[in-house]
Scaffold this motif. Structure first.
Motif, short mmCIF file in Angstrom:
data_model
loop_
_atom_site.label_atom_id
_atom_site.label_comp_id
_atom_site.label_asym_id
_atom_site.label_seq_id
_atom_site.Cartn_x
_atom_site.Cartn_y
_atom_site.Cartn_z
N ILE A 180 0.84 -1.17 -0.02
CA ILE A 180 0.05 0.04 0.05
C ILE A 180 0.91 1.17 -0.02
N ALA A 181 1.96 1.35 -0.98
CA ALA A 181 2.47 2.36 -1.39
C ALA A 181 3.60 2.92 -0.27
N GLY A 182 4.02 1.81 0.50
CA GLY A 182 5.16 1.98 1.58
C GLY A 182 5.38 0.73 2.28
N TYR A 183 6.43 0.80 3.25
CA TYR A 183 6.71 -0.59 3.92
C TYR A 183 5.73 -0.96 4.76
N ARG A 184 5.66 -2.36 5.02
CA ARG A 184 4.83 -2.88 5.98
C ARG A 184 5.23 -2.43 7.49
N PRO A 185 4.47 -2.30 8.29
CA PRO A 185 4.66 -1.81 9.74
C PRO A 185 5.42 -3.13 10.22
N THR A 186 5.03 -4.49 9.86
CA THR A 186 5.79 -5.46 10.56
C THR A 186 7.37 -5.64 10.08
N LEU A 187 7.69 -4.76 8.80
CA LEU A 187 9.10 -4.91 8.53
C LEU A 187 9.85 -3.74 9.46
N ILE A 188 9.00 -2.62 9.89
CA ILE A 188 9.69 -2.06 10.77
C ILE A 188 10.14 -2.58 11.98
N LEU A 189 9.14 -3.69 12.38
CA LEU A 189 9.50 -4.07 13.74
C LEU A 189 10.73 -5.17 13.37
N ARG A 190 10.78 -5.88 12.36
CA ARG A 190 11.84 -6.55 12.03
C ARG A 190 13.29 -5.86 11.88
N LEU A 191 13.25 -4.59 11.68
CA LEU A 191 14.38 -3.59 11.85
C LEU A 191 14.85 -3.54 13.18
N VAL A 192 13.69 -3.53 14.08
CA VAL A 192 14.12 -3.40 15.55
C VAL A 192 14.92 -4.70 15.94
N GLU A 193 14.33 -5.77 15.49
CA GLU A 193 15.05 -7.21 15.88
C GLU A 193 16.58 -7.22 15.27
N SER A 194 16.70 -6.77 14.04
CA SER A 194 17.93 -6.74 13.38
C SER A 194 19.03 -5.70 14.00
N GLY A 195 18.47 -4.61 14.22
CA GLY A 195 19.27 -3.47 14.74
C GLY A 195 19.54 -3.14 16.10
N VAL A 196 18.76 -3.98 16.93
CA VAL A 196 18.88 -3.65 18.52
C VAL A 196 18.97 -4.98 18.89
N ALA A 197 20.11 -5.48 19.63
CA ALA A 197 20.67 -6.83 20.08
C ALA A 197 20.35 -6.78 21.62
N ASP A 198 20.14 -5.79 22.37
CA ASP A 198 20.32 -5.94 23.81
C ASP A 198 18.81 -5.57 24.46
#
Length: 235
Positions: free
Chosen positions: A93-111
């Motif tokens: 829908i013309a942008g990234y999925r909100p769940t992709l945003i949360l996957r980026l939290v998982e990949s970017g924040v390890a602590d």
């Protein structure tokens, strides 16, 4: 009468998007500097919070500008011709999925702490549910196009009489309004998901997340442009 030399919606947004991406790179550079710092003094936390708000405001500016374009031509927003083919492959829908945003939290924040992980899991479950609701709303719009007399009328465009042309105009106006409504719902979900994710994180963690999000977007942009360039036939 409109000036024929004035840029159209697509050209205006393409120019804005290039300028916006340059701003995104500048913010990323600042985020990387802050992310490399280890001090947790009060002034350092305040600096992080200020940069986090600057980043969120930058995303909001993108949504507002694109929604202005959508009010003029929602169809060009959904086709997103200013993006590379790789970028468009990630669109929901013309942008990234909100769940992709949360996957980026998982990949970017390890602590993440156990409590933070539990809150993120709850946020992800809610995002999945709300994504499905918006997807169903978009599917309903698409199904309604085929259900209306619009398809039959458009197929007769060359022979349509005045009444039928008026009916097409009415149907298209309704379709545009419905698509704008779905887009606004999707953007609201994207924005709220990002803000709620940041609320779970400490300022230092939020900076790491925003670094991951900006790097992902800029890399996909760069790789997509390279792939499209390599596929272009030689002149």
């Amino acid at each position: 009468m409109a000036n024929s030399n004035e840029p159209n919606s697509r050209d205006r947004f393409e120019a804005f998007y290039e300028e916006w991406l340059a701003g995104q790179q500048a913010i990323l550079n600042q985020l990387l500097l802050v992310a490399a710092e280890t001090a947790e003094k009060d002034n350092d936390c305040e600096r992080r919070r200020s940069l986090i708000e600057q980043s969120l405001s930058h995303y909001q500016r993108y949504f507002e500008e694109r929604n202005d374009i959508a009010s003029d031509d929602v169809f060009v927003v959904f086709s997103s011709p200013w993006l590379s083919s790789l970028e468009r492959a990630y669109l929901w829908i013309a942008g990234y999925r909100p769940t992709l945003i949360l996957r980026l939290v998982e990949s970017g924040v390890a602590d993440l702490s156990p409590e933070q992980a539990r809150r993120m899991d709850r946020l992800k479950a809610e995002a999945v549910r709300l994504e499905q609701e918006v997807s169903e709303a978009m599917a309903a719009v698409q199904e309604s196009v085929a259900a209306r007399p619009l398809v039959a009328l458009v197929s007769r465009m060359g022979r349509a009489v005045d009444g039928e042309v008026s009916a097409i105009d009415v149907a298209m106006d309704r379709l545009r309004a419905e698509m704008v409504g779905v887009l606004e719902s999707a953007d609201a979900l994207r924005g709220s998901t990002m803000r709620r994710a940041i609320e779970v994180l400490s300022p230092a963690q939020a900076v790491k997340f925003l670094v991951a999000a900006a790097e992902f977007q800029l890399r996909i942009r760069r790789w997509g442009q390279q792939r499209d360039s390599n596929r272009e036939p030689a002149v």
